[in-house]
Design a protein around this motif. Structure first.
Motif, short mmCIF file in Angstrom:
data_model
loop_
_atom_site.label_atom_id
_atom_site.label_comp_id
_atom_site.label_asym_id
_atom_site.label_seq_id
_atom_site.Cartn_x
_atom_site.Cartn_y
_atom_site.Cartn_z
N GLY A 27 0.80 -1.23 0.00
CA GLY A 27 0.00 0.00 0.00
C GLY A 27 0.83 1.27 0.00
N LEU A 28 2.05 1.19 -0.52
CA LEU A 28 2.93 2.35 -0.57
C LEU A 28 2.91 3.00 -1.95
CD1 LEU A 28 6.11 0.90 1.22
CD2 LEU A 28 4.39 2.44 2.19
N THR A 29 3.07 4.31 -1.97
CA THR A 29 3.24 5.02 -3.23
C THR A 29 4.72 4.98 -3.61
OG1 THR A 29 3.68 7.16 -2.22
CG2 THR A 29 1.35 6.60 -2.65
N GLN A 30 5.01 5.33 -4.85
CA GLN A 30 6.40 5.41 -5.27
C GLN A 30 7.13 6.47 -4.45
OE1 GLN A 30 5.81 6.06 -9.48
NE2 GLN A 30 6.19 3.90 -9.92
N THR A 31 6.45 7.55 -4.12
CA THR A 31 7.05 8.61 -3.30
C THR A 31 7.40 8.09 -1.91
OG1 THR A 31 5.84 10.30 -4.52
CG2 THR A 31 6.69 10.93 -2.35
N GLN A 32 6.49 7.34 -1.30
CA GLN A 32 6.74 6.80 0.03
C GLN A 32 7.90 5.81 0.03
OE1 GLN A 32 2.70 5.44 0.51
NE2 GLN A 32 2.30 6.94 2.14
N LEU A 33 7.92 4.92 -0.95
CA LEU A 33 9.02 3.96 -1.03
C LEU A 33 10.33 4.69 -1.29
CD1 LEU A 33 10.12 1.11 -0.93
CD2 LEU A 33 9.50 0.87 -3.37
N GLY A 34 10.30 5.66 -2.18
CA GLY A 34 11.50 6.43 -2.47
C GLY A 34 12.06 7.11 -1.23
N ALA A 35 11.17 7.69 -0.42
CA ALA A 35 11.60 8.35 0.81
C ALA A 35 12.23 7.34 1.77
CB ALA A 35 10.42 9.06 1.47
N ALA A 36 11.64 6.16 1.86
CA ALA A 36 12.17 5.13 2.76
C ALA A 36 13.51 4.59 2.30
CB ALA A 36 11.17 3.98 2.88
N VAL A 37 13.71 4.57 0.98
CA VAL A 37 14.94 4.04 0.41
C VAL A 37 16.02 5.11 0.27
CG1 VAL A 37 15.88 2.96 -1.70
CG2 VAL A 37 13.71 2.19 -0.78
N GLY A 38 15.58 6.36 0.15
CA GLY A 38 16.53 7.46 -0.01
C GLY A 38 16.75 7.87 -1.46
N VAL A 39 15.71 7.65 -2.30
CA VAL A 39 15.78 8.07 -3.70
C VAL A 39 14.47 8.76 -4.05
CG1 VAL A 39 17.33 6.16 -4.33
CG2 VAL A 39 14.86 5.88 -4.62
N THR A 40 14.43 9.37 -5.23
CA THR A 40 13.22 10.06 -5.67
C THR A 40 12.20 9.05 -6.20
OG1 THR A 40 13.99 10.32 -7.94
CG2 THR A 40 14.58 12.08 -6.36
N PHE A 41 10.95 9.52 -6.30
CA PHE A 41 9.93 8.63 -6.86
C PHE A 41 10.22 8.33 -8.32
CE2 PHE A 41 8.02 12.57 -8.36
CZ PHE A 41 7.41 12.21 -9.55
N GLN A 42 10.89 9.28 -9.01
CA GLN A 42 11.26 9.02 -10.41
C GLN A 42 12.24 7.86 -10.50
OE1 GLN A 42 11.41 12.14 -9.00
NE2 GLN A 42 10.61 13.67 -10.43
N GLN A 43 13.15 7.78 -9.53
CA GLN A 43 14.11 6.68 -9.52
C GLN A 43 13.39 5.36 -9.26
OE1 GLN A 43 17.38 7.05 -10.38
NE2 GLN A 43 17.31 4.85 -10.45
N ILE A 44 12.40 5.37 -8.36
CA ILE A 44 11.61 4.17 -8.12
C ILE A 44 10.91 3.74 -9.41
CG2 ILE A 44 9.62 3.21 -6.87
CD1 ILE A 44 12.13 3.47 -5.11
N GLN A 45 10.36 4.71 -10.15
CA GLN A 45 9.72 4.40 -11.44
C GLN A 45 10.71 3.69 -12.37
OE1 GLN A 45 8.48 8.29 -12.78
NE2 GLN A 45 6.38 7.97 -12.07
#
Length: 126
Positions: A27-45
């Motif tokens: 139930g996480l957004t790309q933004t939330q996962l990115g913040a948890a990992v330390g990267v941008t949501f674009q990088q998660i994409q």
């Protein structure tokens, strides 16, 4: 056979697909996962599409943020044997079914397995 450096490696694509599936299941957004990992949501994409490879340290952080073991994000590189199928990612509902199975008591697992064998027509003669 030549190597195309621009082509997306099937393993990178698979890892990205697994990250996406686990992120959505959590139930996480790309933004939330990115913040948890330390990267941008674009990088998660880019990771999820397999366009960019995920470093080992980033993969470890992603697995931790998703609450799954790192191995769950990798394909089974050994061919299945004895009729085994890879549930995670290859069969719709496999992740959810595996999570439910893991949360059950041993008795519940035994009962569910017997029901599944009945549905599959592989019940042991008893």
């Amino acid at each position: 056979m030549s190597f195309d450096a621009e082509a997306i490696d099937p393993v990178d694509r698979y890892v990205g697909e697994r990250i996406r599936a686990e992120r959505m299941a959590a139930g996480l957004t790309q933004t939330q996962l990115g913040a948890a990992v330390g990267v941008t949501f674009q990088q998660i994409q880019k990771y999820e599409r397999g366009v960019n490879r995920v470093s080992a340290s980033t993969l470890a952080r992603a697995a931790k943020a998703l609450g799954v073991p790192v191995i769950r994000l990798f394909p089974d590189l050994d061919p299945p044997t004895g009729g085994q199928k890879v549930l995670i990612g290859d069969i719709e509902g496999g992740v959810a079914l595996t999570d439910c199975y893991a949360a059950m008591s041993p008795k519940q697992r035994t009962l569910l397995l017997e029901i599944a064998r009945q549905f599959a027509g592989t019940a042991k003669a008893g």
